[in-house]
Design an enzyme around this catalytic site. Structure first.
Site, mmCIF file in Angstrom:
data_model
loop_
_atom_site.group_PDB
_atom_site.id
_atom_site.type_symbol
_atom_site.label_atom_id
_atom_site.label_comp_id
_atom_site.label_asym_id
_atom_site.label_seq_id
_atom_site.Cartn_x
_atom_site.Cartn_y
_atom_site.Cartn_z
ATOM 1 N N ARG A 1 3.887 5.986 3.167
ATOM 2 C CA ARG A 1 2.710 5.918 2.291
ATOM 3 C C ARG A 1 2.359 4.485 1.906
ATOM 4 O O ARG A 1 1.923 4.236 0.775
ATOM 5 C CB ARG A 1 2.926 6.716 1.001
ATOM 6 C CG ARG A 1 2.948 8.207 1.182
ATOM 7 C CD ARG A 1 1.546 8.796 1.220
ATOM 8 N NE ARG A 1 1.630 10.194 1.618
ATOM 9 C CZ ARG A 1 1.610 11.211 0.767
ATOM 10 N NH1 ARG A 1 1.484 10.989 -0.507
ATOM 11 N NH2 ARG A 1 1.711 12.442 1.219
ATOM 12 N N ARG B 1 -2.775 5.439 -2.775
ATOM 13 C CA ARG B 1 -3.452 5.239 -4.064
ATOM 14 C C ARG B 1 -2.909 4.118 -4.936
ATOM 15 O O ARG B 1 -3.568 3.695 -5.877
ATOM 16 C CB ARG B 1 -3.431 6.548 -4.876
ATOM 17 C CG ARG B 1 -4.493 7.519 -4.408
ATOM 18 C CD ARG B 1 -4.231 8.893 -4.957
ATOM 19 N NE ARG B 1 -2.918 9.339 -4.520
ATOM 20 C CZ ARG B 1 -2.356 10.487 -4.886
ATOM 21 N NH1 ARG B 1 -2.976 11.277 -5.717
ATOM 22 N NH2 ARG B 1 -1.173 10.824 -4.419
ATOM 23 N N ARG C 1 -11.630 5.121 -0.678
ATOM 24 C CA ARG C 1 -11.627 6.575 -0.828
ATOM 25 C C ARG C 1 -12.870 7.047 -1.572
ATOM 26 O O ARG C 1 -13.458 8.077 -1.212
ATOM 27 C CB ARG C 1 -10.367 7.017 -1.569
ATOM 28 C CG ARG C 1 -10.126 8.519 -1.523
ATOM 29 C CD ARG C 1 -9.005 8.860 -2.460
ATOM 30 N NE ARG C 1 -8.597 10.236 -2.424
ATOM 31 C CZ ARG C 1 -9.302 11.270 -2.860
ATOM 32 N NH1 ARG C 1 -10.519 11.080 -3.329
ATOM 33 N NH2 ARG C 1 -8.807 12.494 -2.821
ATOM 34 N N ASP D 1 -3.114 12.623 7.878
ATOM 35 C CA ASP D 1 -2.244 13.486 7.081
ATOM 36 C C ASP D 1 -1.582 14.502 7.997
ATOM 37 O O ASP D 1 -2.109 14.816 9.063
ATOM 38 C CB ASP D 1 -3.028 14.205 5.980
ATOM 39 C CG ASP D 1 -2.084 14.716 4.906
ATOM 40 O OD1 ASP D 1 -1.667 13.920 4.060
ATOM 41 O OD2 ASP D 1 -1.718 15.912 4.952
ATOM 42 N N TYR E 1 3.325 24.855 4.056
ATOM 43 C CA TYR E 1 2.038 24.661 3.371
ATOM 44 C C TYR E 1 1.033 25.766 3.725
ATOM 45 O O TYR E 1 0.287 26.246 2.866
ATOM 46 C CB TYR E 1 1.439 23.294 3.725
ATOM 47 C CG TYR E 1 2.113 22.146 2.999
ATOM 48 C CD1 TYR E 1 1.884 21.927 1.638
ATOM 49 C CD2 TYR E 1 2.982 21.287 3.649
ATOM 50 C CE1 TYR E 1 2.497 20.880 0.955
ATOM 51 C CE2 TYR E 1 3.599 20.236 2.983
ATOM 52 C CZ TYR E 1 3.358 20.042 1.635
ATOM 53 O OH TYR E 1 3.966 19.010 0.976
HETATM 54 O O1 CP3 Z 1 0.535 5.292 4.693
HETATM 55 C C1 CP3 Z 1 0.996 6.305 5.222
HETATM 56 O O2 CP3 Z 1 2.170 6.716 5.061
HETATM 57 C C2 CP3 Z 1 0.142 7.080 6.209
HETATM 58 C C3 CP3 Z 1 -0.575 8.183 5.724
HETATM 59 C C4 CP3 Z 1 0.075 9.499 5.301
HETATM 60 C C5 CP3 Z 1 -0.504 10.314 4.303
HETATM 61 N N1 CP3 Z 1 0.192 11.483 4.248
HETATM 62 C C6 CP3 Z 1 -1.685 9.938 3.512
HETATM 63 C C7 CP3 Z 1 -1.966 10.668 2.271
HETATM 64 C C8 CP3 Z 1 1.203 10.176 5.786
HETATM 65 C C9 CP3 Z 1 2.233 9.724 6.807
HETATM 66 C C10 CP3 Z 1 1.239 11.441 5.126
HETATM 67 C C11 CP3 Z 1 2.258 12.457 5.403
HETATM 68 C C12 CP3 Z 1 2.310 13.663 4.559
HETATM 69 N N2 CP3 Z 1 1.270 14.370 4.032
HETATM 70 C C13 CP3 Z 1 3.510 14.359 4.242
HETATM 71 C C14 CP3 Z 1 4.889 13.991 4.745
HETATM 72 C C15 CP3 Z 1 5.494 12.895 3.961
HETATM 73 C C16 CP3 Z 1 5.830 13.250 2.549
HETATM 74 O O3 CP3 Z 1 5.183 12.669 1.665
HETATM 75 O O4 CP3 Z 1 6.723 14.085 2.344
HETATM 76 C C17 CP3 Z 1 3.166 15.461 3.456
HETATM 77 C C18 CP3 Z 1 4.111 16.480 2.866
HETATM 78 C C19 CP3 Z 1 1.744 15.475 3.335
HETATM 79 C C20 CP3 Z 1 0.914 16.489 2.651
HETATM 80 C C21 CP3 Z 1 0.153 15.887 1.549
HETATM 81 N N3 CP3 Z 1 -0.922 15.044 1.718
HETATM 82 C C22 CP3 Z 1 0.382 16.048 0.169
HETATM 83 C C23 CP3 Z 1 1.476 16.893 -0.443
HETATM 84 C C24 CP3 Z 1 -0.574 15.288 -0.484
HETATM 85 C C25 CP3 Z 1 -0.818 15.213 -1.963
HETATM 86 C C26 CP3 Z 1 0.230 14.468 -2.652
HETATM 87 C C27 CP3 Z 1 -0.342 13.230 -3.196
HETATM 88 O O5 CP3 Z 1 0.314 12.178 -3.046
HETATM 89 O O6 CP3 Z 1 -1.411 13.332 -3.818
HETATM 90 C C28 CP3 Z 1 -1.352 14.633 0.494
HETATM 91 C C29 CP3 Z 1 -2.471 13.701 0.274
HETATM 92 C C30 CP3 Z 1 -2.340 12.323 0.819
HETATM 93 N N4 CP3 Z 1 -1.948 12.020 2.089
HETATM 94 C C31 CP3 Z 1 -2.637 11.111 0.130
HETATM 95 C C32 CP3 Z 1 -2.411 10.078 1.042
HETATM 96 C C33 CP3 Z 1 -2.624 8.610 0.823
HETATM 97 C C34 CP3 Z 1 -3.173 11.006 -1.283
HETATM 98 C C35 CP3 Z 1 -4.518 11.632 -1.307
HETATM 99 C C36 CP3 Z 1 -5.590 10.917 -2.075
HETATM 100 O O7 CP3 Z 1 -5.994 9.808 -1.724
HETATM 101 O O8 CP3 Z 1 -6.058 11.564 -3.013
#
Ligand code: CP3
Length: 350
Positions: A27, A31, A40, A77, A154
């Site tokens: 990540r 954010r 975003r 994602d 999910y």
């Molecule tokens: O920079 C990076 O790592 C690359 C981008 C990336 C994202 N998600 C962007 C993202 C990667 C590699 C992921 C993987 C991901 N997504 C996982 C596996 C890794 C982990 O965290 O366990 C999982 C379980 C998800 C599913 C997911 N996507 C969730 C549970 C959420 C919400 C949680 C949160 O942090 O709000 C997301 C949204 C998400 N994916 C965001 C980002 C930057 C935040 C969303 C936003 O901008 O509002």
């Protein structure tokens, strides 16, 4: 200028000697960066950010512009696959992902149609191609996908959960149907990662965020076996592209994870990295495993904990420094700079 294959990230994945330990962070685009929040807002929603290649490219590159990172990770994602299956994905502020289509009956799994990766996920490959073109040519780009088990969690739950009780219930009550579904997801994930590689990804990572919920028996059958199948497919199609497997909470299963033929294992912060190395170090590289909570502390504490991970791993190749899980939105960006610089400084004098 060196090439991607000579980079310290790619060399460390092959357990070759490096002049300093490579670092990237799960990540790293997200954010906690004000410039990410700005893009975003421009994109309108999280999924439109992922689906627009110019925006996806912009946010992928943002952390590289601020920090001396040794790899980029595609901005996307893991839930792009269920989205492409028509489940209607949205992200609710403060709540995480949610699917419009609820699965209430195991038979609905059989009726789900796997996406046509070429068509339904072509936007991801467009982003990979653009990022590869725009990013520094000597740095590697990591592609990724969710593990079949984590995607199933999910999809069956309809969104985020801490326990994923419905997914576990279906697994226990309908193991054959679950296994078939996970097998189909594994075929799709293999195709998806193969296409990311064809589009320019230099390494790929599978995120198995929820494998750690399972008993040892069920982990082998429902999480690891589908991941092993993906590793197998990728090794047939692209033998030289490293594959990293990350199971959060998977610390007790490292020897069997290493047997899949993956090139590296991602470790969460609860694992002892010296023990991990003793168990599997001759087979695979290790990636991890700083506690993400350290990024909320102080300069002195970050430097001390970075040192602890480096010295616990010990000298010699095969380490890619990372967090044990993703950066949280409340992390000050200055702390990320302290961490990245500390890894480089402290590993160079090791
Ligand atoms: O920079 C990076 O790592 C690359 C981008 C990336 C994202 N998600 C962007 C993202 C990667 C590699 C992921 C993987 C991901 N997504 C996982 C596996 C890794 C982990 O965290 O366990 C999982 C379980 C998800 C599913 C997911 N996507 C969730 C549970 C959420 C919400 C949680 C949160 O942090 O709000 C997301 C949204 C998400 N994916 C965001 C980002 C930057 C935040 C969303 C936003 O901008 O509002």
């Amino acid at each position: 200028m060196s090439t991607v294959s000579e980079s310290i990230f790619m060399r460390s994945l092959q357990r070759l000697p490096v002049e300093r330990t490579p670092v990237w962070l799960m990540r790293q685009a997200g954010r906690y960066l004000p410039e990410y929040r700005e893009t975003r807002v421009k994109a309108g929603s999280f999924m439109s950010l992922c689906k627009n290649k110019a925006f996806a490219c912009e946010v992928t590159l943002q952390p590289l512009q601020r920090f001396d990172l040794d790899a980029a990770i595609l901005f996307s994602d893991i839930l792009t696959i269920p989205d492409a299956m028509g489940l209607g994905l949205s992200f609710v502020e403060g709540e995480g992902p949610r699917f419009a289509k609820q699965l209430t009956d195991i038979h609905q799994l059989e009726a789900l149609i796997m996406p046509n990766v070429d068509v339904d996920l072509s936007y991801v490959m467009d982003a990979v191609r653009l990022i590869r073109q725009e990013m520094p040519s000597h740095l590697p780009l990591i592609g990724f996908a969710g593990s079949p088990w984590t995607l199933a969690c999910y999809m069956i739950e309809g969104g985020s959960s801490r326990e994923f009780k419905r997914a576990l219930n279906w697994m226990y009550l309908h193991p054959e149907a679950m296994q078939l579904f996970l097998h189909q997801l594994a075929l799709t994930v293999s195709e998806y990662l193969a296409q990311q590689i064809a589009a320019g990804a230099n390494a790929v990572m599978l995120f198995d965020t929820w494998g750690g919920l399972l008993t040892t028996h069920h982990y082998q059958r429902f999480s690891l076996a589908p991941m092993a199948m993906i590793v197998n497919q990728l090794k047939r199609l692209a033998p030289h592209v490293p594959v990293i497997l990350y199971t959060k909470g998977g610390g007790q299963w490292l020897p069997t994870i290493a047997q899949t033929g993956c090139d590296a294992i991602g470790l969460d912060w609860t694992c002892d990295i010296s023990r991990a190395r003793a168990q599997v170090g001759h087979q695979v590289a290790l990636q991890g495993n700083l506690d993400p909570a350290v990024l909320l502390t102080s300069e002195a504490c970050i430097r001390q904990e970075v040192k602890r991970v480096l010295t616990t791993f010990g000298s010699g190749p095969g380490l890619i420094f990372n967090l044990g899980h993703g950066i949280t939105p409340d992390v000050p960006p200055e702390h990320v700079k302290i961490l990245v610089d500390a890894v480089h400084e402290q590993s160079a004098i090791k």
